[in-house]
Design a protein around this motif. Structure first.
Motif, PDB file in Angstrom:
ATOM      1  N   TYR A 238     -40.893   0.276  60.423  1.00 11.14           N
ATOM      2  CA  TYR A 238     -41.655  -0.240  59.297  1.00 11.14           C
ATOM      3  C   TYR A 238     -41.640  -1.767  59.224  1.00 11.14           C
ATOM      4  O   TYR A 238     -40.737  -2.427  59.746  1.00 11.14           O
ATOM      5  N   VAL A 239     -42.644  -2.293  58.531  1.00 14.91           N
ATOM      6  CA  VAL A 239     -42.620  -3.656  58.002  1.00 14.91           C
ATOM      7  C   VAL A 239     -42.648  -3.522  56.489  1.00 14.91           C
ATOM      8  O   VAL A 239     -43.460  -2.769  55.940  1.00 14.91           O
ATOM      9  N   ILE A 240     -41.762  -4.238  55.812  1.00 14.81           N
ATOM     10  CA  ILE A 240     -41.598  -4.103  54.363  1.00 14.81           C
ATOM     11  C   ILE A 240     -41.732  -5.471  53.714  1.00 14.81           C
ATOM     12  O   ILE A 240     -41.164  -6.455  54.199  1.00 14.81           O
ATOM     13  N   HIS A 241     -42.497  -5.526  52.637  1.00  9.75           N
ATOM     14  CA  HIS A 241     -42.587  -6.749  51.848  1.00  9.75           C
ATOM     15  C   HIS A 241     -42.284  -6.421  50.402  1.00  9.75           C
ATOM     16  O   HIS A 241     -42.556  -5.309  49.937  1.00  9.75           O
ATOM     17  N   THR A 242     -41.713  -7.397  49.698  1.00  7.36           N
ATOM     18  CA  THR A 242     -41.323  -7.170  48.310  1.00  7.36           C
ATOM     19  C   THR A 242     -41.857  -8.275  47.414  1.00  7.36           C
ATOM     20  O   THR A 242     -42.192  -9.375  47.858  1.00  7.36           O
ATOM     21  N   GLY A 243     -41.912  -7.956  46.128  1.00  6.47           N
ATOM     22  CA  GLY A 243     -42.224  -8.924  45.092  1.00  6.47           C
ATOM     23  C   GLY A 243     -41.113  -8.932  44.061  1.00  6.47           C
ATOM     24  O   GLY A 243     -40.409  -7.929  43.873  1.00  6.47           O
ATOM     25  N   SER A 244     -40.943 -10.047  43.379  1.00  2.86           N
ATOM     26  CA  SER A 244     -39.816 -10.212  42.459  1.00  2.86           C
ATOM     27  C   SER A 244     -39.846  -9.269  41.268  1.00  2.86           C
ATOM     28  O   SER A 244     -38.839  -9.101  40.574  1.00  2.86           O
ATOM     29  N   MET A 245     -40.989  -8.630  41.002  1.00  2.00           N
ATOM     30  CA  MET A 245     -41.079  -7.688  39.885  1.00  2.00           C
ATOM     31  C   MET A 245     -40.707  -6.267  40.303  1.00  2.00           C
ATOM     32  O   MET A 245     -40.921  -5.319  39.553  1.00  2.00           O
ATOM     33  N   GLY A 246     -40.135  -6.108  41.501  1.00  2.13           N
ATOM     34  CA  GLY A 246     -39.738  -4.789  41.963  1.00  2.13           C
ATOM     35  C   GLY A 246     -40.769  -4.100  42.830  1.00  2.13           C
ATOM     36  O   GLY A 246     -40.658  -2.902  43.105  1.00  2.13           O
ATOM     37  N   ASP A 247     -41.768  -4.855  43.277  1.00  2.00           N
ATOM     38  CA  ASP A 247     -42.818  -4.272  44.109  1.00  2.00           C
ATOM     39  C   ASP A 247     -42.368  -4.159  45.570  1.00  2.00           C
ATOM     40  O   ASP A 247     -41.731  -5.072  46.099  1.00  2.00           O
ATOM     41  N   PHE A 248     -42.762  -3.060  46.202  1.00  2.00           N
ATOM     42  CA  PHE A 248     -42.536  -2.842  47.619  1.00  2.00           C
ATOM     43  C   PHE A 248     -43.860  -2.453  48.266  1.00  2.00           C
ATOM     44  O   PHE A 248     -44.608  -1.648  47.717  1.00  2.00           O
ATOM     45  N   ARG A 249     -44.130  -3.006  49.419  1.00  2.00           N
ATOM     46  CA  ARG A 249     -45.284  -2.590  50.229  1.00  2.00           C
ATOM     47  C   ARG A 249     -44.757  -2.289  51.631  1.00  2.00           C
ATOM     48  O   ARG A 249     -44.063  -3.118  52.229  1.00  2.00           O
ATOM     49  N   VAL A 250     -45.098  -1.108  52.149  1.00  2.00           N
ATOM     50  CA  VAL A 250     -44.550  -0.640  53.422  1.00  2.00           C
ATOM     51  C   VAL A 250     -45.686  -0.370  54.401  1.00  2.00           C
ATOM     52  O   VAL A 250     -46.693   0.257  54.039  1.00  2.00           O
ATOM     53  N   PHE A 251     -45.505  -0.851  55.631  1.00  2.00           N
ATOM     54  CA  PHE A 251     -46.494  -0.694  56.690  1.00  2.00           C
ATOM     55  C   PHE A 251     -45.884   0.054  57.876  1.00  2.00           C
ATOM     56  O   PHE A 251     -44.672   0.003  58.103  1.00  2.00           O
ATOM     57  N   ASP A 252     -46.747   0.685  58.652  1.00  2.00           N
ATOM     58  CA  ASP A 252     -46.384   1.179  59.978  1.00  2.00           C
ATOM     59  C   ASP A 252     -46.288  -0.048  60.884  1.00  2.00           C
ATOM     60  O   ASP A 252     -47.264  -0.765  61.097  1.00  2.00           O
ATOM     61  N   ARG A 253     -45.101  -0.295  61.388  1.00  5.79           N
ATOM     62  CA  ARG A 253     -44.903  -1.490  62.201  1.00  5.79           C
ATOM     63  C   ARG A 253     -45.795  -1.506  63.442  1.00  5.79           C
ATOM     64  O   ARG A 253     -46.339  -2.549  63.809  1.00  5.79           O
ATOM     65  N   ALA A 254     -45.956  -0.368  64.081  1.00  2.00           N
ATOM     66  CA  ALA A 254     -46.665  -0.315  65.363  1.00  2.00           C
ATOM     67  C   ALA A 254     -48.165  -0.552  65.229  1.00  2.00           C
ATOM     68  O   ALA A 254     -48.784  -1.162  66.098  1.00  2.00           O
ATOM     69  N   THR A 255     -48.750  -0.088  64.118  1.00  2.90           N
ATOM     70  CA  THR A 255     -50.208  -0.162  63.975  1.00  2.90           C
ATOM     71  C   THR A 255     -50.670  -1.182  62.943  1.00  2.90           C
ATOM     72  O   THR A 255     -51.833  -1.577  62.937  1.00  2.90           O
ATOM     73  N   GLY A 256     -49.770  -1.581  62.042  1.00  4.12           N
ATOM     74  CA  GLY A 256     -50.148  -2.472  60.956  1.00  4.12           C
ATOM     75  C   GLY A 256     -50.726  -1.758  59.752  1.00  4.12           C
ATOM     76  O   GLY A 256     -51.049  -2.384  58.745  1.00  4.12           O
ATOM     77  N   LYS A 257     -50.864  -0.428  59.814  1.00  2.00           N
ATOM     78  CA  LYS A 257     -51.442   0.336  58.721  1.00  2.00           C
ATOM     79  C   LYS A 257     -50.526   0.331  57.493  1.00  2.00           C
ATOM     80  O   LYS A 257     -49.326   0.548  57.602  1.00  2.00           O
TER      81      LYS A 257
END
Length: 294
Positions: A238-257
């Motif tokens: 995975y690729v994971i990004h976060t925001g300070s308000m508790g947000d998480f966004r998760v991607f398939d690392r291999a495809t970028g989806k």
């Protein structure tokens, strides 16, 4: 008629099974069809101690910067399952942003501007700190952003040698001519750099993680959380990004989806991949460390 909500994106990532965890998670959240479990790491009170923009994990220990007035110091806690113990201060640091490991040693910028090199037993003094650095686990490879150049180097003894350009000047790449790139992760095949990029029709610059190959060719991009964006992590799947308000966004690392967005009762300030798809998370509001198993 009531609105029909769109189905969650299907998670197609094949993730290896992990050993069962007996500890009850502090919380959990869904991303797509998958569930992430969050475990508070207990055993050391880090309140008003931890103050860091970088994390690292090496040989069963977590590393971060500690506000040890009057100086900032590199700190270490033993990390086992869902517990931390034995907070140890290792030496004066030259800032809260400069920390890297290849799984064999921890590098940090010392107060005098040199490179501190900690091998798990003692800190040795290296050459001048060159710039924001990331290491490749299990190797002697490090990548350094020095000005607008991305460089590769190998650690030999207490010195970085064979320093050479991967991207001589990223400002000369049209997509990044107005960007500032920062290192996040590297392995034997890819290098990940974070930035903010302007996008037509979007008011604010979009937090973006860019994957490059070892020759500096762009492979794919990941567009992160726009509300108070914070840390990125790259895991096995995975690729994971976060925001300070508790947000998480998760991607398939291999495809970028994009696999899904989620919200959790955390303030995820900084992330670091422990192993596989397990991530160390620093909550700067609670002054606590968590492990998130994706």
């Amino acid at each position: 008629k009531g609105e029909t909500k769109p189905a969650a994106p299907k998670t197609t990532v094949a993730v290896p099974a992990r050993p069962a965890v007996s500890t009850t998670p502090s919380m959990s959240f869904k991303f797509g069809e998958k569930e992430a479990k969050v475990y508070e790491l207990k055993g050391v009170d880090l309140a008003k101690k931890i103050r860091t923009n970088r994390l690292a994990v090496m040989n069963g220990a977590a590393y971060f910067m500690v506000d040890a007035k009057p100086n900032t110091q590199l700190g270490k806690v033993a990390l086992k399952n869902e517990t931390i113990s034995d907070l140890t201060l290792l030496g004066d640091s030259g800032g809260i942003d400069y920390l890297a490991t290849n799984g064999k040693v921890v590098l940090f910028r010392a107060k005098d501007g040199s490179t501190g090199i900690y091998d798990g037993k003692q800190v040795a003094k290296g050459d001048k700190w060159l710039g924001e650095t990331i290491g490749v686990a299990g190797s002697n490879e490090f990548y350094i952003l020095q000005g607008t150049a991305l460089k590769a180097a190998t650690l030999e003894g207490n010195s970085l040698k064979n320093i050479h350009d991967i991207i001589p000047d990223y400002k000369k790449i049209p997509a990044f001519d107005k960007a500032i790139l920062k290192p996040v992760y590297a392995d034997s095949n890819e290098i990940y750099l974070r930035t903010f990029l302007r996008k037509e029709g979007v008011k604010d610059a979009v937090p973006t993680l860019v994957a490059f190959d070892k020759q500096g060719k762009e492979l794919r991009r990941f567009e992160g959380v726009q509300k108070l964006p914070r840390g990125w992590a790259v895991t096995a799947n995975y690729v994971i990004h976060t925001g300070s308000m508790g947000d998480f966004r998760v991607f398939d690392r291999a495809t970028g989806k994009k696999l899904g967005d989620a919200k959790a009762g955390l303030r995820p300030f900084e992330l670091y991949t422990i192993t596989g798809n397990d991530v160390l998370l620093y909550d700067d509001r609670a002054d606590k460390l968590y492990r998130v198993d994706f």
